[in-house]
Structures are given as structure tokens and as C-alpha cells.
Scaffold this motif. Sequence first.
Motif, short mmCIF file in Angstrom:
data_model
loop_
_atom_site.label_atom_id
_atom_site.label_comp_id
_atom_site.label_asym_id
_atom_site.label_seq_id
_atom_site.Cartn_x
_atom_site.Cartn_y
_atom_site.Cartn_z
N THR A 67 0.66 -1.36 0.19
CA THR A 67 0.20 -0.13 0.09
C THR A 67 1.47 1.11 -0.09
O THR A 67 0.58 2.56 -0.86
N GLN A 68 2.07 1.33 0.76
CA GLN A 68 3.06 2.26 0.52
C GLN A 68 3.28 2.20 -0.47
O GLN A 68 3.84 3.73 -0.77
N GLY A 69 3.61 1.14 -0.81
CA GLY A 69 4.72 1.36 -2.25
C GLY A 69 3.75 1.46 -3.59
O GLY A 69 3.94 2.18 -4.48
N GLY A 70 2.06 2.04 -3.06
CA GLY A 70 1.15 1.95 -4.21
C GLY A 70 0.85 1.41 -5.44
O GLY A 70 -0.20 1.69 -6.06
N SER A 71 1.21 -0.53 -4.27
CA SER A 71 0.42 -1.17 -4.99
C SER A 71 -1.04 -1.73 -5.30
O SER A 71 -1.52 -0.82 -4.03
N ALA A 72 -1.90 -1.63 -6.14
CA ALA A 72 -3.56 -2.66 -6.17
C ALA A 72 -2.86 -3.15 -5.27
O ALA A 72 -4.39 -3.40 -5.06
N LEU A 73 -2.20 -4.28 -5.03
CA LEU A 73 -2.26 -5.08 -4.02
C LEU A 73 -2.76 -5.14 -2.61
O LEU A 73 -2.42 -5.90 -1.77
N GLY A 74 -1.96 -3.88 -1.95
CA GLY A 74 -2.50 -3.55 -0.93
C GLY A 74 -3.45 -3.57 -0.48
O GLY A 74 -4.53 -3.01 -0.97
N GLY A 75 -4.03 -3.15 1.32
CA GLY A 75 -5.08 -2.26 1.88
C GLY A 75 -5.99 -3.69 1.96
O GLY A 75 -7.29 -3.53 2.84
N LYS A 76 -5.08 -4.36 2.32
CA LYS A 76 -5.49 -6.26 2.66
C LYS A 76 -6.16 -6.33 4.40
O LYS A 76 -5.13 -5.52 5.46
N SER A 77 -6.80 -6.36 4.79
CA SER A 77 -7.04 -6.67 6.07
C SER A 77 -7.70 -7.83 6.36
O SER A 77 -8.38 -8.97 5.85
N VAL A 78 -7.26 -8.23 7.77
CA VAL A 78 -7.90 -9.38 8.78
C VAL A 78 -8.90 -9.68 8.77
O VAL A 78 -9.76 -9.29 9.57
N SER A 79 -9.44 -11.47 8.53
CA SER A 79 -11.42 -10.89 8.70
C SER A 79 -10.91 -12.46 8.83
O SER A 79 -10.96 -13.52 7.97
N LEU A 80 -11.42 -13.27 10.41
CA LEU A 80 -11.52 -14.40 11.35
C LEU A 80 -12.37 -15.18 10.88
O LEU A 80 -12.60 -16.32 10.85
N LYS A 81 -13.88 -13.69 10.63
CA LYS A 81 -15.24 -14.88 10.57
C LYS A 81 -15.47 -15.16 9.36
O LYS A 81 -15.56 -16.27 8.74
N ASN A 82 -15.56 -14.16 8.34
CA ASN A 82 -15.60 -14.36 7.03
C ASN A 82 -14.45 -13.55 6.41
O ASN A 82 -15.06 -12.89 5.38
N PRO A 83 -13.52 -14.50 5.77
CA PRO A 83 -12.85 -14.01 5.07
C PRO A 83 -12.58 -14.20 3.25
O PRO A 83 -13.77 -15.20 3.17
N GLU A 84 -12.39 -13.17 2.59
CA GLU A 84 -13.21 -13.51 1.36
C GLU A 84 -11.28 -15.16 0.26
O GLU A 84 -12.09 -15.60 -0.23
N VAL A 85 -10.77 -14.72 1.43
CA VAL A 85 -9.67 -15.96 1.04
C VAL A 85 -9.05 -16.12 1.96
O VAL A 85 -8.60 -15.81 2.89
N GLU A 86 -8.70 -17.75 1.97
CA GLU A 86 -7.84 -18.11 3.13
C GLU A 86 -6.86 -18.97 2.96
O GLU A 86 -6.38 -19.66 1.90
N CYS A 87 -5.74 -19.20 3.83
CA CYS A 87 -4.23 -19.83 3.45
C CYS A 87 -4.23 -20.71 4.37
O CYS A 87 -4.73 -20.26 6.05
N LYS A 88 -4.73 -22.10 4.34
CA LYS A 88 -4.22 -22.90 5.35
C LYS A 88 -3.21 -23.75 5.18
O LYS A 88 -2.84 -24.43 4.68
N ILE A 89 -2.94 -23.52 6.92
CA ILE A 89 -1.21 -24.65 7.48
C ILE A 89 -1.90 -25.71 7.55
O ILE A 89 -3.21 -26.30 8.34
N PHE A 90 -0.92 -27.09 7.35
CA PHE A 90 -1.20 -28.73 7.76
C PHE A 90 0.05 -28.46 8.46
O PHE A 90 0.63 -29.19 7.57
N ILE A 91 0.05 -29.16 9.55
CA ILE A 91 1.32 -29.43 10.58
C ILE A 91 1.22 -30.79 10.45
O ILE A 91 0.56 -30.59 11.66
N ILE A 92 1.67 -31.64 9.76
CA ILE A 92 1.87 -33.56 9.47
C ILE A 92 3.02 -34.06 10.44
O ILE A 92 3.37 -32.27 10.76
N ASN A 93 3.39 -34.72 10.65
CA ASN A 93 4.00 -35.69 11.04
C ASN A 93 5.51 -35.06 10.36
O ASN A 93 6.68 -34.57 11.30
#
Length: 359
Positions: free
Chosen positions: A146-172
Amino acid sequence: MNYVLCHYGEIALKGGNRNFFEAQLIANIKSQLEAFCPGAFEYVKKMSGGILVKLNKKGAENQALIKDALLHTFGIANFSFAVSVTQDIETLKETCWEMINESADKKTFDTFRVTTQRSNKNFPLTSEEINREVGGHIFEEFRKSTQGGSALGGKSVSLKNPEVECKIFIINEFALVSMEKIAGLGGMPVGSGNKAMALLSGGFDSPVAAWQILKRGVQLRYAHFHSAPYTSKASIEKVMTLSQELKKFGGSTKIYLIPFADVQKEIMMKTPERFRVILYRRLMMRIAETLAKKEKCLALITGDSIGQVASQTLENILAVSQAATLPIFRPLIGLDKEEIMQKAKFIGTYDISIQPHDD
């Protein structure tokens, strides 16, 4: 993406025989992958909370075929393509940022969330701590954009209804990172529910009824009554094609082709017209039941829907049912024609069933 993580639904509710259902689902996943993309995986194995598929190079390069195979596998509630990384928090931060940033190039969104499932309890951070560390890193990277003027900036965290979710699975032995959860068919794995005999015509209803029973894990055999040589073989060709389409969801294509014209002729000559269709159907049930018992099937399946045609009133359904001793299951009994046709489109039998044939 070199792994697929499959999750199941109903199987998780099983008690002492849960291992049986998991083993059947693993066998079916292997079979489906081989059918849709032969030689595309290294292994399919059980893991905590799901089933893990390791793809080889061919599988990783043919994800559309892998997806299609799993979308035709009953018993899978959802699945995710994932990339494997070392179990290191810095590696997880960078990998998740790269994947969510790549997603931002393809999809417009304003909110995101990081979710972790940790089956390896030896990992030094808890699931919530991983979420905070990785999510905070992604948020900061978006803020810098955002500070660099990119259109990709300005994202925020939403724990209830996110538009995008990144999932991590820690397995053995490693960690998996995924960006998309794909809904599966659910149900039970085919082969876990014994056998039944489905009466298969060339219309819309019976293939959908058969599909609904396959979804409950039942293996099917098929019976088709035809009037050849008095009519063309179009109906036979249609049901053979329909059985192949249903086979994509697992199970057998074994089908009995039963010449029925002479039976119809005899009934026409000796009974009043208003009773003929019911008598046809009663004899079909008797013949189908004989074949079902030969195949060690425990039920008959039909595509009846109450009131759809005159032979499917409650009175006539009762009259037909009394011709058999095996239970007769009618999974479409409360659906109307439009609902059935929509389901036929979904499962891929509509375009076959709509083709005309002599009856």
C-alpha cells in the motif's frame, strides 16, 4: 502443488468399524485416480483427520484430471491441493505470502485469514501462534504494498468471513500449505454398503436414482428391459452408455439385458388395457428380483416419483411393490421432474437420457 489433502464427513462419525470405511475410501481414491489420470500418484495414505495423496510429476502437471477424479469419488467431503514445505515458521511465512500474493494477482479480495491444523504436537508453536505469526507477516507485506502505491495493498484480516483463506497443515514430517478448499460429493465410499439391483431405463429418472444409491456406498448391478427386435436397439445402446457414465463414480457396469416384448404381447392379449402397465411393472420386479438374488443383492432400486405418471400413484406403487420380496428403494420418490433433470445435468447423464429411443 505436489499433494492433495482429502477430508471426509460421515466416516468420521463411525465407531469401531471406521477403519473399514477409511480403507474403502483409500482404495476408491486410488482406483479413481488411475481411471482419470493413470500413473499420477506416489501414494494414498491415511493421516490424522483425513487422507493424503502424494502426486508425482505427472499428477502435479495434470491437476484438472486429478480434480475431476476426486469430484467423482463418493466419501470425500472436501479436498485441497497443497504444496509441502519444511516445518519452519520463517519458511511458512514466506510460502504463505507468496501463495496469497499470487492469489491476489488472480482474484480481487479485501480480506484474508490464516488457519492452521496441527497434528504434530511437537511443533514449537500452537495453531493460534502460527496463525498470528504468518497472518501478521502477510498483513505487513500488504501494508508495504500500500505504501508503495501497489493495487495489491490495503488487505485486512477477517477471522469470521474472509474472502480468501490460507490453510496450513502441520503433519508428522512436513507442513502443507493450501489456498483452496474444493467441495466433494460427500456420502459414503462405494463398496462399503453391500449390493443392490437397479432397474435402468433410458430415461432421466433411473440413472439419477442409481447415482443417489451409489452415494450411499452401495455397489450396483443393473437390469434393463427392452423390446428388441420389435423396436430398435437404441434403448440398449443408451443404457450401456449410461452405465459407463455412472461407472465414473465408482462401481460396476454389469448389466442384464432382458427381452420383454413377448411378455408384453402376452399381457396385451389377455388383460384389460388399464391393468397392463402395472402388470408389466410387476413382472419386471419379479424378474429383477430373481437376478438380484443371483447377484446376492439385498434390494431393488427404481426411479419412481409419486404421481409423475399413472403407474406411480401410491396405489399402483403398492401394487407393484407386492410383486417382490426384496425391499424396493425409490430415492427420487419426493422429487419433481425438474429437480430430477437438474440432477441429471449435474451427474452427466442428461445429454444421454434426452436422446430419443423407441419404447
